[in-house]
Write an enzyme that holds these catalytic residues in place. Structure first.
Site, PDB file in Angstrom:
ATOM      1  N   HIS A  85      23.892  -6.070  55.017  1.00  0.00           N
ATOM      2  CA  HIS A  85      24.490  -7.124  55.381  1.00  0.00           C
ATOM      3  C   HIS A  85      23.607  -8.348  55.770  1.00  0.00           C
ATOM      4  O   HIS A  85      23.428  -8.742  56.895  1.00  0.00           O
ATOM      5  CB  HIS A  85      25.689  -6.986  56.333  1.00  0.00           C
ATOM      6  CG  HIS A  85      26.493  -7.815  56.544  1.00  0.00           C
ATOM      7  ND1 HIS A  85      26.508  -9.105  55.984  1.00  0.00           N
ATOM      8  CD2 HIS A  85      27.537  -7.758  57.125  1.00  0.00           C
ATOM      9  CE1 HIS A  85      27.737  -9.695  56.352  1.00  0.00           C
ATOM     10  NE2 HIS A  85      28.357  -9.211  57.103  1.00  0.00           N
TER      11      HIS A  85
ATOM     12  N   ARG B 224      34.778 -13.337  59.601  1.00  0.00           N
ATOM     13  CA  ARG B 224      33.785 -14.364  59.468  1.00  0.00           C
ATOM     14  C   ARG B 224      32.835 -14.563  58.592  1.00  0.00           C
ATOM     15  O   ARG B 224      32.509 -15.559  58.313  1.00  0.00           O
ATOM     16  CB  ARG B 224      32.759 -13.564  60.573  1.00  0.00           C
ATOM     17  CG  ARG B 224      33.004 -13.683  62.094  1.00  0.00           C
ATOM     18  CD  ARG B 224      32.726 -12.490  62.925  1.00  0.00           C
ATOM     19  NE  ARG B 224      33.585 -11.578  62.418  1.00  0.00           N
ATOM     20  CZ  ARG B 224      34.801 -11.180  62.977  1.00  0.00           C
ATOM     21  NH1 ARG B 224      35.113 -12.052  64.088  1.00  0.00           N
ATOM     22  NH2 ARG B 224      35.564 -10.342  62.568  1.00  0.00           N
ATOM     23  N   THR B 225      32.652 -13.607  57.738  1.00  0.00           N
ATOM     24  CA  THR B 225      31.499 -13.606  56.631  1.00  0.00           C
ATOM     25  C   THR B 225      32.158 -14.909  55.717  1.00  0.00           C
ATOM     26  O   THR B 225      31.623 -15.677  55.315  1.00  0.00           O
ATOM     27  CB  THR B 225      31.234 -12.545  56.146  1.00  0.00           C
ATOM     28  OG1 THR B 225      30.773 -11.433  57.159  1.00  0.00           O
ATOM     29  CG2 THR B 225      30.039 -12.534  55.015  1.00  0.00           C
TER      30      THR B 225
ATOM     31  N   ARG C 176      31.262  -9.563  48.871  1.00  0.00           N
ATOM     32  CA  ARG C 176      31.506  -8.530  49.551  1.00  0.00           C
ATOM     33  C   ARG C 176      32.141  -7.453  48.825  1.00  0.00           C
ATOM     34  O   ARG C 176      33.280  -7.770  48.091  1.00  0.00           O
ATOM     35  CB  ARG C 176      32.344  -8.695  50.888  1.00  0.00           C
ATOM     36  CG  ARG C 176      32.648  -7.339  51.679  1.00  0.00           C
ATOM     37  CD  ARG C 176      33.296  -7.940  52.813  1.00  0.00           C
ATOM     38  NE  ARG C 176      32.082  -8.288  53.869  1.00  0.00           N
ATOM     39  CZ  ARG C 176      32.229  -8.335  55.150  1.00  0.00           C
ATOM     40  NH1 ARG C 176      33.434  -7.948  55.766  1.00  0.00           N
ATOM     41  NH2 ARG C 176      31.338  -8.898  55.878  1.00  0.00           N
TER      42      ARG C 176
ATOM     43  N   LYS D 124      43.335  -5.162  37.657  1.00  0.00           N
ATOM     44  CA  LYS D 124      43.809  -4.767  36.601  1.00  0.00           C
ATOM     45  C   LYS D 124      42.399  -3.956  35.749  1.00  0.00           C
ATOM     46  O   LYS D 124      42.607  -3.850  34.560  1.00  0.00           O
ATOM     47  CB  LYS D 124      43.827  -6.141  35.577  1.00  0.00           C
ATOM     48  CG  LYS D 124      44.993  -6.948  36.163  1.00  0.00           C
ATOM     49  CD  LYS D 124      45.074  -8.180  35.207  1.00  0.00           C
ATOM     50  CE  LYS D 124      45.725  -9.208  35.965  1.00  0.00           C
ATOM     51  NZ  LYS D 124      45.241 -10.872  35.291  1.00  0.00           N
TER      52      LYS D 124
HETATM   53  N1   CP Z   1      30.253  -9.662  60.911  1.00  0.00           N
HETATM   54  C1   CP Z   1      31.171  -9.431  59.876  1.00  0.00           C
HETATM   55  O1   CP Z   1      30.767  -9.147  58.926  1.00  0.00           O
HETATM   56  O2   CP Z   1      32.734  -9.869  59.936  1.00  0.00           O
HETATM   57  P1   CP Z   1      33.785  -9.688  59.102  1.00  0.00           P
HETATM   58  O3   CP Z   1      34.147  -8.353  58.462  1.00  0.00           O
HETATM   59  O4   CP Z   1      35.187 -10.375  59.715  1.00  0.00           O
HETATM   60  O5   CP Z   1      33.298 -10.811  57.907  1.00  0.00           O
END
Ligand code: CP
Length: 306
Positions: free
Chosen positions: A129, A51-52, A101, A80
């Site tokens: 998040h 999603r993100t 992320r 590396k």
């Molecule tokens: N909600 C969320 O962060 O989903 P993903 O891990 O798929 O990005």
């Protein structure tokens, strides 16, 4: 230049303005179709995501911009041994904004120190998040009209669930919100979140283990998955993974207008039969995730709609 690493990097006023803009984007997508023409997003994902990452990319493309990036550490030069600091210095030469992320808490904050472009934290370890929080806030606001007076139940893995920590952190700034924290003993909200967000702000909260005993009190039920990837011991994960499963039978005890949220991915926490219940809001959340990320990038890039 502004980075968004923590939900509190956006004031309540800035958060509300973003949610208003996201709402307008949902209603009038054509108005924003080329606001980011000539802008480029870099998605730097050192940890899996559906999603993100894809909603950030869809959001930039919806605004006429372009996207570059990597979807795992293994297919970047991190494999590396390149540092986050060097990577962001390089990416600053290629893109106008980045979403990162990382499994290590604090990695996006470190990147921001060395970056010449806005850095958005797309999830760091079990920490924060913030763009999921914008997604959650937009969904709650659209369902409930605001946050005042709501009783919000957070259920599942409240220890490792970064979406829970960020949502509490952001909502704690709104008066009149009550929290019900539903988890096994081992997966309770970390003490620092309780102390800094709930006790320090004198917000009413309860910690319980049983979902069915409190479900009738809730306006929002925020389900979460047990975060397998954060456990050191597989036996503990297996013991705890099915602690909560929301079924149609349990939902019958809830208010008719309660909203069920889940940041997804879902494993077993919500039975498939719940998907058809009008209270299920988790796929609405996914759609809202695109609009809030559009609004956030547009704002950080300082571009305006005509
Ligand atoms: N909600 C969320 O962060 O989903 P993903 O891990 O798929 O990005």
């Amino acid at each position: 230049m502004k980075h968004v690493i923590d939900p509190l990097d956006l004031s309540v006023e800035e958060t509300e303005a973003l949610l208003d803009l996201a709402g307008d984007m949902a209603e009038n997508p054509a108005k924003y179709a080329s606001v980011c023409a000539g802008k480029r997003l870099a998605t730097l994902f050192y940890e899996p995501s559906t999603r993100t990452r894809l909603s950030f990319e869809a959001a930039m493309m919806n605004m006429g911009g372009t996207v570059i990036g990597f979807s795992s550490a293994d297919n970047s030069s991190a494999a590396k041994g390149e540092s986050v600091a060097d990577t962001i210095r390089v990416i600053s030469c290629y893109a106008d904004i980045c979403a990162m992320r990382h499994p290590k808490e604090g990695a996006p904050a470190r990147a921001a120190r060395y970056s010449r472009i806005p850095v958005i934290n797309a999830g760091d370890g079990g920490h924060q998040h913030p763009t999921q929080t914008l997604t959650d806030l937009m969904t709650i606001r659209r369902r409930k009209g605001g946050f005042q007076g709501l009783t919000i139940g957070l259920c599942g893995d409240l220890k490792f669930g970064r979406t829970v920590h960020s949502l509490i952190r952001s909502l704690a700034r709104y008066g009149g919100v009550r929290f019900v924290l539903i988890s096994p003993e081992e997966l309770r909200v970390p003490e620092y979140v309780i102390e800094e967000e709930l006790k320090a702000k004198n917000l009413p909260y309860r910690e319980v283990e049983d979902l069915e005993s409190v479900i009738a009190d809730l306006d929002i039920l925020y389900m979460t998955r047990v975060q397998k990837e954060r456990f050191f011991n597989e036996a503990d994960y297996i013991r705890l993974k099915d602690s909560y499963i929301l079924t149609g039978a349990k939902l019958r005890k809830a208010k008719p207008d309660m909203a069920v949220l889940h940041p997804l991915p879902r494993v077993n926490e919500i039975a498939l039969e719940v998907d058809d219940d009008p209270r299920a809001a988790y796929f609405e959340q996914v759609q809202n995730g695109v609009y809030v990320r559009m609004a956030l990038m547009m704002t950080l890039l300082g571009v305006k709609a005509c």
